[in-house]
Design an enzyme around this catalytic site. Structure first.
Site, mmCIF file in Angstrom:
data_model
loop_
_atom_site.group_PDB
_atom_site.id
_atom_site.type_symbol
_atom_site.label_atom_id
_atom_site.label_comp_id
_atom_site.label_asym_id
_atom_site.label_seq_id
_atom_site.Cartn_x
_atom_site.Cartn_y
_atom_site.Cartn_z
ATOM 1 N N HIS A 1 -43.455 19.104 33.210
ATOM 2 C CA HIS A 1 -43.013 20.498 33.294
ATOM 3 C C HIS A 1 -44.157 21.388 33.786
ATOM 4 O O HIS A 1 -44.106 22.612 33.637
ATOM 5 C CB HIS A 1 -42.540 20.992 31.929
ATOM 6 C CG HIS A 1 -41.386 20.223 31.361
ATOM 7 N ND1 HIS A 1 -40.267 19.908 32.103
ATOM 8 C CD2 HIS A 1 -41.174 19.706 30.120
ATOM 9 C CE1 HIS A 1 -39.416 19.225 31.331
ATOM 10 N NE2 HIS A 1 -39.944 19.092 30.141
ATOM 11 N N ARG B 1 -26.144 18.774 25.827
ATOM 12 C CA ARG B 1 -25.241 19.610 25.025
ATOM 13 C C ARG B 1 -23.932 19.881 25.755
ATOM 14 O O ARG B 1 -22.859 19.514 25.303
ATOM 15 C CB ARG B 1 -25.943 20.927 24.666
ATOM 16 C CG ARG B 1 -25.173 21.817 23.703
ATOM 17 C CD ARG B 1 -25.936 23.118 23.480
ATOM 18 N NE ARG B 1 -26.002 23.914 24.690
ATOM 19 C CZ ARG B 1 -25.098 24.827 25.049
ATOM 20 N NH1 ARG B 1 -24.043 25.044 24.280
ATOM 21 N NH2 ARG B 1 -25.240 25.513 26.163
ATOM 22 N N SER C 1 -23.912 7.831 35.491
ATOM 23 C CA SER C 1 -24.840 8.959 35.376
ATOM 24 C C SER C 1 -24.160 10.318 35.290
ATOM 25 O O SER C 1 -24.838 11.345 35.371
ATOM 26 C CB SER C 1 -25.801 8.959 36.581
ATOM 27 O OG SER C 1 -26.483 7.732 36.687
ATOM 28 N N THR C 2 -22.841 10.346 35.128
ATOM 29 C CA THR C 2 -22.193 11.644 34.934
ATOM 30 C C THR C 2 -22.698 12.255 33.634
ATOM 31 O O THR C 2 -23.165 11.550 32.729
ATOM 32 C CB THR C 2 -20.665 11.510 34.858
ATOM 33 O OG1 THR C 2 -20.323 10.735 33.691
ATOM 34 C CG2 THR C 2 -20.098 10.842 36.106
ATOM 35 N N LEU D 1 -21.010 13.493 31.250
ATOM 36 C CA LEU D 1 -20.215 13.003 30.123
ATOM 37 C C LEU D 1 -20.665 11.609 29.688
ATOM 38 O O LEU D 1 -20.744 11.312 28.491
ATOM 39 C CB LEU D 1 -18.733 12.990 30.495
ATOM 40 C CG LEU D 1 -18.043 14.357 30.575
ATOM 41 C CD1 LEU D 1 -16.604 14.197 31.048
ATOM 42 C CD2 LEU D 1 -18.092 15.065 29.217
ATOM 43 N N GLY E 1 -32.717 19.531 33.616
ATOM 44 C CA GLY E 1 -32.130 18.248 33.982
ATOM 45 C C GLY E 1 -33.101 17.099 34.125
ATOM 46 O O GLY E 1 -32.772 16.090 34.760
ATOM 47 N N GLY F 1 -24.084 20.995 29.692
ATOM 48 C CA GLY F 1 -24.313 20.752 31.108
ATOM 49 C C GLY F 1 -23.427 21.569 32.019
ATOM 50 O O GLY F 1 -23.245 21.237 33.184
ATOM 51 N N ARG G 1 -32.698 24.493 38.266
ATOM 52 C CA ARG G 1 -31.406 24.957 37.764
ATOM 53 C C ARG G 1 -31.442 26.477 37.760
ATOM 54 O O ARG G 1 -32.509 27.076 37.605
ATOM 55 C CB ARG G 1 -31.213 24.420 36.344
ATOM 56 C CG ARG G 1 -29.861 24.690 35.709
ATOM 57 C CD ARG G 1 -29.858 24.141 34.284
ATOM 58 N NE ARG G 1 -28.520 24.134 33.696
ATOM 59 C CZ ARG G 1 -28.258 23.710 32.461
ATOM 60 N NH1 ARG G 1 -29.260 23.259 31.691
ATOM 61 N NH2 ARG G 1 -27.021 23.727 31.993
#
Length: 303
Positions: free
Chosen positions: A118, A259, A237-238, A240, A67, A261, A140
């Site tokens: 990362h 892709r 910021s959703t 979608l 994310g 989420g 996540r």
């Protein structure tokens, strides 16, 4: 986020390099961790040690496919709400990616700078801690992370693909993927979950209640926003909304970065043996730790 044209140009260049790169040629190893040769160089890693952080820098740390682009958008919108200036970083935002001269150019960037990474905590430049930059860490659950990582490799044109999900899973468990082992990354960051200037955010929590998550991030960064401002940022910021705008913001690779989420998408690919292996690895590495509890593994990863 980064200037659109710079971001897209960098990604296009990395994809061009990937065309002639096979999986066996994909990685360079630096201090024991594999990184993609299409994005990282030994020279850049050596130059990174001398990077000079600022006290008002915001660092977004995550394992790949957890994310980072989502959080980058949210923090950019928060900064815009406070400063009324659209945030645009003239460089590709991942700290360890790019040419070795980027850190000299970054000295000229206006504050606040948003940096993403990362890297493990102990691989970061010491100036980040010395100057007390704020660090947002997004995690996540490992099963959805692995599935998202697999689809990224196999769906994006020109990126080296794996022959099957089974092959990717074996490499993921062994940590032989870009940026190495999810669990090594998690163990390393877990040691700092209660550090000053560090806040952990869970991807699944953002999916469940984005307004609350954005409010927590805003408070951590010291921003005073109204409920209306938070609601506006949440609407923009959703997942979608991010996916709908992904081609404009991230170029051709955008739809692959955003892709699905979904939470629980792992159930479509994991077999029973893989489930057991991942469950055992989680138990061995994170069970009983602060991060292990925060990940809510039983809720999100036990079929």
């Amino acid at each position: 986020m980064a200037d659109k044209s710079k971001f897209i140009d960098y990604i296009d260049d990395a994809l061009e390099k990937s065309k002639e790169t096979t999986l066996s040629q994909l990685f360079l190893t630096y201090q024991g961790i594999p990184y993609p040769v299409t994005m990282c160089t030994q020279e850049t890693f050596r130059a990174l040690d001398a990077f000079e952080a600022r006290s008002d820098d915001v660092l977004l740390a995550s394992y790949p496919k957890c994310g980072s682009n989502w959080i980058l958008h949210i923090v950019s919108e928060l900064i815009f709400a406070v400063s009324k200036k659209k945030y645009a970083c003239p460089e590709f935002p991942v700290l360890e990616c790019g040419d070795a001269e980027k850190y000299q150019r970054m000295k000229l960037f206006p504050s606040p700078r948003i940096l993403t990474t990362h890297l493990h905590y102990d691989k970061l430049p010491q100036s980040i801690f010395k100057n007390k930059a704020k660090i947002l860490v997004i995690f996540r659950n490992p099963k959805d992370t692995a599935v998202s990582f697999f689809h990224f490799h196999n769906d994006v044109p020109d990126i080296p693909s794996y022959a099957s999900w089974d092959e990717f899973f074996r490499q993921f468990i062994k940590g032989q993927v870009s940026w190495g082992s999810y669990f090594d990354f998690a163990i390393n960051w877990n040691k700092h979950i209660d550090d000053e200037n560090v806040k952990f955010i869970l991807y699944e929590d953002l999916k469940e209640n984005l307004v609350v998550g954005i409010k927590q991030i805003s408070e951590f960064l010291g921003f005073s926003l109204t409920d209306e401002q938070i609601e506006t940022i949440s609407t923009q910021s959703t997942f979608l909304a991010m996916r709908a705008n992904s081609q404009e913001t991230h170029g051709a690779i955008g739809p692959f970065l955003f892709r699905k989420g979904e939470v629980g998408d792992w159930k479509r690919l994991f077999n029973e043996t893989q489930n057991q292996e991942m469950d055992e690895r989680f138990k061995e590495c994170l069970a009983g730790t602060s991060l292990g509890d925060k990940l809510k593994y039983e809720a999100y990863c036990l079929a």
